[in-house]
Design a protein around this motif. Structure first.
Motif, PDB file in Angstrom:
ATOM      1  N   VAL A 282       0.908  -1.091  -0.025  1.00 19.55           N
ATOM      2  CA  VAL A 282      -0.025   0.078  -0.229  1.00 19.55           C
ATOM      3  C   VAL A 282       0.995   1.288   0.125  1.00 19.55           C
ATOM      4  O   VAL A 282       0.512   2.365  -0.477  1.00 19.55           O
ATOM      5  N   ASP A 283       1.994   1.223   0.687  1.00 15.04           N
ATOM      6  CA  ASP A 283       3.087   2.424   0.613  1.00 15.04           C
ATOM      7  C   ASP A 283       3.359   2.868  -0.812  1.00 15.04           C
ATOM      8  O   ASP A 283       4.200   2.126  -1.308  1.00 15.04           O
ATOM      9  N   ILE A 284       2.834   3.861  -0.922  1.00 13.95           N
ATOM     10  CA  ILE A 284       3.050   4.373  -2.520  1.00 13.95           C
ATOM     11  C   ILE A 284       4.499   4.992  -2.510  1.00 13.95           C
ATOM     12  O   ILE A 284       4.959   5.135  -3.862  1.00 13.95           O
ATOM     13  N   LYS A 285       5.366   5.466  -1.503  1.00 20.69           N
ATOM     14  CA  LYS A 285       6.572   5.804  -1.756  1.00 20.69           C
ATOM     15  C   LYS A 285       7.299   4.986  -2.319  1.00 20.69           C
ATOM     16  O   LYS A 285       8.368   5.066  -3.186  1.00 20.69           O
ATOM     17  N   HIS A 286       7.123   3.641  -2.227  1.00 19.36           N
ATOM     18  CA  HIS A 286       7.937   2.477  -2.849  1.00 19.36           C
ATOM     19  C   HIS A 286       7.748   2.068  -4.174  1.00 19.36           C
ATOM     20  O   HIS A 286       8.150   1.253  -4.902  1.00 19.36           O
ATOM     21  N   TRP A 287       6.525   2.731  -4.633  1.00 13.82           N
ATOM     22  CA  TRP A 287       5.989   2.329  -6.060  1.00 13.82           C
ATOM     23  C   TRP A 287       7.110   2.650  -7.100  1.00 13.82           C
ATOM     24  O   TRP A 287       7.794   3.800  -7.037  1.00 13.82           O
ATOM     25  N   LYS A 288       7.244   1.929  -8.105  1.00 13.52           N
ATOM     26  CA  LYS A 288       7.958   2.299  -9.262  1.00 13.52           C
ATOM     27  C   LYS A 288       7.425   3.213 -10.005  1.00 13.52           C
ATOM     28  O   LYS A 288       6.187   3.634 -10.006  1.00 13.52           O
ATOM     29  N   ARG A 289       8.090   4.100 -10.731  1.00 12.17           N
ATOM     30  CA  ARG A 289       7.727   5.202 -11.230  1.00 12.17           C
ATOM     31  C   ARG A 289       6.664   4.929 -12.386  1.00 12.17           C
ATOM     32  O   ARG A 289       5.617   5.545 -12.636  1.00 12.17           O
ATOM     33  N   SER A 290       6.816   3.540 -13.140  1.00 12.78           N
ATOM     34  CA  SER A 290       5.811   3.251 -14.302  1.00 12.78           C
ATOM     35  C   SER A 290       4.281   2.966 -13.590  1.00 12.78           C
ATOM     36  O   SER A 290       3.294   3.287 -14.031  1.00 12.78           O
ATOM     37  N   SER A 291       4.571   2.428 -12.238  1.00 14.98           N
ATOM     38  CA  SER A 291       3.170   2.204 -11.491  1.00 14.98           C
ATOM     39  C   SER A 291       2.537   3.478 -11.014  1.00 14.98           C
ATOM     40  O   SER A 291       1.302   3.770 -11.272  1.00 14.98           O
ATOM     41  N   LYS A 292       3.388   4.453 -10.763  1.00 12.41           N
ATOM     42  CA  LYS A 292       2.737   5.886 -10.414  1.00 12.41           C
ATOM     43  C   LYS A 292       2.294   6.264 -11.708  1.00 12.41           C
ATOM     44  O   LYS A 292       1.035   7.034 -11.454  1.00 12.41           O
ATOM     45  N   ILE A 293       2.916   5.991 -12.902  1.00 13.30           N
ATOM     46  CA  ILE A 293       2.256   6.595 -14.082  1.00 13.30           C
ATOM     47  C   ILE A 293       0.904   6.011 -14.338  1.00 13.30           C
ATOM     48  O   ILE A 293      -0.049   6.775 -14.684  1.00 13.30           O
ATOM     49  N   ALA A 294       0.917   4.745 -14.078  1.00 13.99           N
ATOM     50  CA  ALA A 294      -0.320   4.058 -14.537  1.00 13.99           C
ATOM     51  C   ALA A 294      -1.431   4.283 -13.392  1.00 13.99           C
ATOM     52  O   ALA A 294      -2.583   4.421 -13.713  1.00 13.99           O
ATOM     53  N   ALA A 295      -0.988   4.624 -12.202  1.00 15.76           N
ATOM     54  CA  ALA A 295      -1.887   5.037 -11.296  1.00 15.76           C
ATOM     55  C   ALA A 295      -2.680   6.555 -11.865  1.00 15.76           C
ATOM     56  O   ALA A 295      -3.772   6.493 -11.573  1.00 15.76           O
ATOM     57  N   ILE A 296      -1.731   7.382 -12.124  1.00 17.18           N
ATOM     58  CA  ILE A 296      -2.071   8.593 -12.566  1.00 17.18           C
ATOM     59  C   ILE A 296      -3.102   8.492 -13.710  1.00 17.18           C
ATOM     60  O   ILE A 296      -4.096   9.196 -13.973  1.00 17.18           O
ATOM     61  N   VAL A 297      -2.640   7.661 -14.840  1.00 15.28           N
ATOM     62  CA  VAL A 297      -3.743   7.577 -15.950  1.00 15.28           C
ATOM     63  C   VAL A 297      -5.071   6.901 -15.530  1.00 15.28           C
ATOM     64  O   VAL A 297      -5.974   7.419 -16.170  1.00 15.28           O
ATOM     65  N   THR A 298      -4.903   6.131 -14.608  1.00 13.97           N
ATOM     66  CA  THR A 298      -6.211   5.427 -14.200  1.00 13.97           C
ATOM     67  C   THR A 298      -6.965   6.707 -13.494  1.00 13.97           C
ATOM     68  O   THR A 298      -8.453   6.860 -13.855  1.00 13.97           O
ATOM     69  N   MET A 299      -6.432   7.341 -12.719  1.00 10.19           N
ATOM     70  CA  MET A 299      -7.201   8.544 -12.134  1.00 10.19           C
ATOM     71  C   MET A 299      -7.650   9.535 -13.152  1.00 10.19           C
ATOM     72  O   MET A 299      -8.921   9.883 -12.989  1.00 10.19           O
ATOM     73  N   ALA A 300      -6.814   9.629 -14.112  1.00 14.53           N
ATOM     74  CA  ALA A 300      -7.172  10.687 -15.285  1.00 14.53           C
ATOM     75  C   ALA A 300      -8.510  10.188 -16.015  1.00 14.53           C
ATOM     76  O   ALA A 300      -9.411  10.823 -16.229  1.00 14.53           O
ATOM     77  N   ALA A 301      -8.382   8.835 -16.324  1.00 13.32           N
ATOM     78  CA  ALA A 301      -9.482   8.213 -17.012  1.00 13.32           C
ATOM     79  C   ALA A 301     -10.831   8.244 -16.079  1.00 13.32           C
ATOM     80  O   ALA A 301     -12.018   8.624 -16.426  1.00 13.32           O
ATOM     81  N   LEU A 302     -10.696   8.010 -14.909  1.00  9.23           N
ATOM     82  CA  LEU A 302     -11.755   7.984 -13.981  1.00  9.23           C
ATOM     83  C   LEU A 302     -12.455   9.659 -14.027  1.00  9.23           C
ATOM     84  O   LEU A 302     -13.756   9.692 -13.886  1.00  9.23           O
TER      85      LEU A 302
END
Lengths: 256, 346
Positions: free
Chosen positions: B8-28
């Motif tokens: 769950v700790d977002i600090k450890h996320w890879k850059r690609s995962s962060k981008i994926a998360a942002i894309v998902t949020m943008a899609a929502l």
């Protein structure tokens, strides 16, 4: 309780992998509190001998006694006198072992590594085991690393944890299989000093080692092995300063 | 628990995962905007041709209506069509999207409008697709869970020194990996009751109108569990055997029994190595479960097949594919996250 002569005795130990004989008729008696260093060139069968003492290798033939009681008797790859498995298991607990490559449990912290066997095998309660483990970890000087995972420790620290883990089973004999060979040179000292402390406290120790300085200083007896045979045996002074066997002379020339 | 915290700790996320998360949020966010811009039925009706409008007025009080009006509202996109039959047939359809109305009488717009229509049908029919997706996920999860538990025994059996146990495990794995899942499903659903003289629906209260589906569900669950056990067993075995021999030796030197060594030392370490291939297996299973159409369980595949049969239009399978893709994408994303977190200890 101490009404035995030898804490560990091996008679005519032989071991062959197929036609390759790696141990040839090895006899050795160990008294309580003795520190024995096994030296010799690589491929001499030193590690195999050590591993056969606690059943990590099955010997082809020979007898092993623990505290003068027969522990194992095999001839031609068959067990001759069958000792009850339960009894054998209890007798094996007298022997602790430290490996060249530490073999710590990577998914457990330092404390858990040391606690797991006392709980599982000695059936100690968690509290008891924790108290015991903390005491032993303090003895090897790693109290501040108690909650770290092995991967976060240096090689020397890992080996000290491995020693603590073996000690937590409260064995009477400790086997060391080249405990410093996998270490960076600057980390060898800390492990050897833990081993010296152990020797001073009267632990019976059998060490396969390449640390001649350690052997000279700490060993009560030095054993020289080559080609699966025990060729020379005596006090460090006898073996290092006045070796008789030709192979021992050549080996010592090359390492000293 | 520590593992979950790390995931769950977002600090450890890879850059690609962060981008994926942002894309998902943008899609929502985009979906929210599209929902706000979504046109009402009245807006859409106003866009109809004068001829149709006139017809609506003419037929307002008539009992026999020639004009068929189809209106689908998917929340972000709308579909409206007017059709009549006869000599001067009218075929008008419109798609409403982002506040604009497009004619959908041909080309891309027509294709889009049909997709919208079928997606709506799949979401809106009695046994709708969400219901089907639930069935798919339930069957997948339960089969994987039961299969995994069984697979641990099979794996330990296969590497056991006991020749009989080893042979039984090997035989089981060979059989279930060497035969088609569809036939395994048929055997469990049709042959087994035939041989032993019972019926799957009879296992449930005969007064229960759902009994036939419950029976089919149970049969499918058993077949898929037995099958996934064989596949998982190979994964578990490989993971167990990949653990360094030194771990066995260390545990043995400490006096631990074989069971203790496996339970406390080897299996906990191998779990981490099992997870990536098990996740793969889960995604494979989602797709395998579509075979339940053969025993008439209402999953996504069966529902789309039923719509195809009643409408006679093959395009209905495209939204079905997209729904599967969405499900597997979600699971793949989540599993990738899990794998990333787990690799930290190695």
């Amino acid at each position: 309780m101490d009404d035995y002569k030898y804490i560990l005795k091996t008679e005519h130990i032989s071991k062959a992998f197929g036609t390759l004989e790696v141990l040839k008729d090895i006899n050795l008696e160990v008294e309580k509190g003795e520190v024995i260093c096994i030296i010799g060139p690589s491929g001499a069968g030193k590690s195999t001998y050590l591993r056969s003492l606690n059943q990590l290798e099955k010997i082809t033939s020979g007898k092993i006694f623990i505290k003068d009681e027969l522990f194992l008797h095999r001839e031609h790859n068959k067990t001759i006198e069958r000792i009850a498995a339960d009894k054998q298991k209890v007798m094996l607990l007298e022997i602790g072992m430290v490996f060249q490559r530490f073999n710590l449990f990577p998914h457990k912290t330092v404390l858990e590594n040391v606690m797991v066997a006392p709980i599982a095998v000695r059936k100690k309660s968690k509290e008891e085991a924790m108290k015991l483990a903390k005491g032993i970890i303090a003895r090897v000087g790693l109290t501040e690393k108690i909650d770290e995972y092995p991967s976060k420790l240096s090689g020397g620290q890992q080996q000290r944890v491995a020693i603590a883990r073996a000690l937590a089973m409260e064995p009477e004999i400790m086997l060391f299989d080249e405990p410093t060979s996998a270490l960076d040179p600057e980390l060898v000292g800390e492990v050897l000093s833990v081993m010296k402390d152990l020797a001073k406290q009267g632990m019976t120790m059998i060490c396969v080692t390449h640390e001649m300085g350690f052997a000279k200083e700490v060993a009560d007896r030095v054993v020289f092995m080559a080609d699966g045979m025990l060729l020379e045996e005596g006090t460090p002074t006898e073996v290092f300063e006045n070796p008789k066997n030709e192979k021992a002379i050549n080996f010592l020339k090359s390492v000293l | 628990m520590k593992i979950i915290k790390r995931i769950v700790d977002i600090k450890h996320w890879k850059r690609s995962s962060k981008i994926a998360a942002i894309v998902t949020m943008a899609a929502l966010a985009l979906i929210v905007v599209l929902t706000v811009l979504n046109l009402s039925k009245v807006d859409m009706m106003n866009h109809a041709s004068d001829q149709v409008k006139q017809m609506i007025v003419d037929e307002k009080d008539s009992t026999r209506k020639h004009l068929t009006i189809t209106y689908n509202d998917l929340g972000v996109i709308n579909y409206l069509s007017f059709t009549t039959t006869g000599a001067e047939a009218i075929k008008e359809s419109y798609v409403g999207f982002a506040g604009q109305i497009y004619n959908a009488n041909g080309g891309v717009a027509k294709f889009v409008s049909q997709m919208v229509n079928y997606t709506y049908r799949m979401l809106g029919c009695g046994e709708n697709v969400l219901h089907g997706a639930k069935l798919t996920l339930l069957l997948t999860t339960l089969s994987m869970a039961f299969g995994f538990v069984l697979s641990v025994f099979l794996a330990l059996g296969k590497i056991s020194k006991n020749k009989i146990i080893s042979a039984i495990s090997k035989g089981y794995i060979f059989f279930f990996r060497g035969t088609p899942l569809l036939i395994q499903l048929f055997v469990v659903y049709f042959s087994i009751p035939g041989i032993f003289g019972f019926s799957w629906r009879g296992l449930f209260d005969t007064g229960d109108p759902e009994a036939v589906y419950k029976g089919a569900f149970l049969a499918a669950l058993i077949a898929f569990s037995l099958n996934s056990a064989a596949y998982c067993a190979e994964i578990v075995r490989a993971a167990i055997q990949s653990i360094d021999k030194g771990q066995h030796e260390a545990a043995k030197a400490l006096g631990m029994s074989y069971g203790q060594t496996m339970g406390k030392i080897i299996i906990p370490q191998s779990i981490r190595r099992m997870i990536p291939p098990l996740c793969n297996e889960f995604v494979m299973m989602i797709k395998d479960v579509s075979l339940v159409f053969a025993i008439s369980l209402m999953d996504i595949t069966t529902i789309s097949k039923n719509i195809m049969t009643s409408e006679g239009n093959y395009l209905v399978f495209l939204p079905a594919l997209i729904i599967y893709l969405i499900i597997t994408a979600i699971f793949t994303f989540v599993f990738n996250k899990v794998e990333e977190r787990l690799s930290i200890y190695e």
